[in-house]
Write a protein that holds these residues in place. Structure first.
Motif, short mmCIF file in Angstrom:
data_model
loop_
_atom_site.label_atom_id
_atom_site.label_comp_id
_atom_site.label_asym_id
_atom_site.label_seq_id
_atom_site.Cartn_x
_atom_site.Cartn_y
_atom_site.Cartn_z
N PHE A 143 0.85 -1.20 0.00
CA PHE A 143 0.00 0.00 0.00
C PHE A 143 0.89 1.26 0.00
O PHE A 143 0.66 2.19 -0.78
CB PHE A 143 -0.92 -0.03 1.24
N ILE A 144 1.89 1.26 0.86
CA ILE A 144 2.81 2.40 0.99
C ILE A 144 3.50 2.69 -0.35
O ILE A 144 3.59 3.83 -0.79
CB ILE A 144 3.85 2.12 2.10
N LYS A 145 3.96 1.61 -0.98
CA LYS A 145 4.67 1.73 -2.26
C LYS A 145 3.72 2.29 -3.33
O LYS A 145 4.05 3.23 -4.05
CB LYS A 145 5.18 0.35 -2.68
N LYS A 146 2.54 1.69 -3.40
CA LYS A 146 1.55 2.10 -4.40
C LYS A 146 1.15 3.57 -4.24
O LYS A 146 0.95 4.29 -5.22
CB LYS A 146 0.32 1.20 -4.27
N HIS A 147 1.03 4.00 -2.99
CA HIS A 147 0.59 5.38 -2.73
C HIS A 147 1.74 6.36 -2.56
O HIS A 147 1.53 7.50 -2.14
CB HIS A 147 -0.34 5.40 -1.50
N LYS A 148 2.95 5.90 -2.90
CA LYS A 148 4.14 6.77 -2.97
C LYS A 148 4.57 7.37 -1.63
O LYS A 148 5.15 8.47 -1.61
CB LYS A 148 3.94 7.92 -3.98
N TYR A 149 4.28 6.70 -0.55
CA TYR A 149 4.77 7.19 0.75
C TYR A 149 6.26 6.89 0.86
O TYR A 149 6.73 5.87 0.36
CB TYR A 149 4.01 6.53 1.91
N ASN A 150 6.99 7.79 1.56
CA ASN A 150 8.42 7.57 1.75
C ASN A 150 8.70 6.54 2.84
O ASN A 150 9.74 5.88 2.82
CB ASN A 150 9.12 8.89 2.13
N ASN A 151 7.79 6.45 3.80
CA ASN A 151 8.01 5.51 4.91
C ASN A 151 6.68 5.16 5.59
O ASN A 151 5.65 5.79 5.32
CB ASN A 151 9.00 6.09 5.92
N ARG A 152 6.74 4.17 6.46
CA ARG A 152 5.54 3.69 7.15
C ARG A 152 4.93 4.78 8.04
O ARG A 152 3.71 4.88 8.14
CB ARG A 152 5.88 2.48 8.02
N SER A 153 5.79 5.55 8.69
CA SER A 153 5.28 6.57 9.62
C SER A 153 4.38 7.58 8.91
O SER A 153 3.31 7.93 9.40
CB SER A 153 6.43 7.34 10.29
#
Ligand code: NI
Length: 138
Positions: free
Chosen positions: A22-32
Motif C-alpha cells: 500500500f505504501i509503495k503504491k501510494h508513494k509514501y516515503n516511509n511507514r510513519s
C-alpha cells in the motif's frame, strides 16, 4: 513545534506485507508518513460522524445548464446556505455541461444536508462531497 512520540506496533507479517505494498503504491516515503495519514483520515471521518463539529468540505456537481429551472434552483439553494458556502468556482465544460465546485464550511450535519439537496436536484448528473477538515485539530 509539536512534540513527536515514537511507539512500536505488533502486527502479523502478512498484514505488514500488504501495508508495505500500500505504501509503495501510494508513494509514501516511509511507514510513519502513511500511518499518520491513515490516523488523520480516521479522525476526520469521526468528525463527520459528530453532527455538531465545525468542519470543511468541497462539493462538486456536474449539470446541464439548459435543463429548465435547474440553474435557478441551484443558485437558490446556495443563497439559502450563504453562510456555509465560502467560495464557488464555475467551469463551462462544453456547450451544455457545467461543473461547479463549492467550498463549504459549517457543522457536519448541515453540510451533509446541503450537499444532499444539491446532489439530488433533478438535472444534476453527478455530485460528490469531499469531507475534509479545517486542519485545526490534525
Ligand atoms: Ni456553465
Amino acid at each position: 513545534m509539536k512534540k513527536t512520540a515514537r511507539f512500536s506496533i505488533s502486527i502479523d507479517t502478512d498484514l505488514l506485507k500488504r501495508f508495505d505494498s500500500f505504501i509503495k503504491k501510494h508513494k509514501y516515503n516511509n511507514r510513519s508518513e502513511a500511518f499518520r495519514d491513515i490516523i488523520r483520515d480516521k479522525l476526520i471521518q469521526e468528525e463527520w460522524e459528530t453532527d455538531e463539529v465545525e468542519t470543511v468540505g468541497t462539493l462538486t456537481i456536474i449539470y446541464n445548464h439548459h435543463q429548465h429551472h435547474l440553474q435557478d434552483s441551484l443558485t437558490s439553494h446556495q443563497h439559502q446556505h450563504h453562510d456555509a458556502v465560502i467560495s464557488t468556482m464555475h467551469v463551462h465544460l462544453d456547450h451544455d455541461n457545467c461543473l461547479e465546485v463549492m467550498v463549504i464550511k459549517g457543522n457536519a450535519k448541515k453540510i451533509r444536508s446541503f450537499a444532499n439537496e444539491l446532489i439530488s436536484t433533478k438535472g444534476v448528473k453527478h455530485g460528490k462531497l469531499v469531507m475534509t477538515s479545517s486542519g485545526e485539530n490534525l
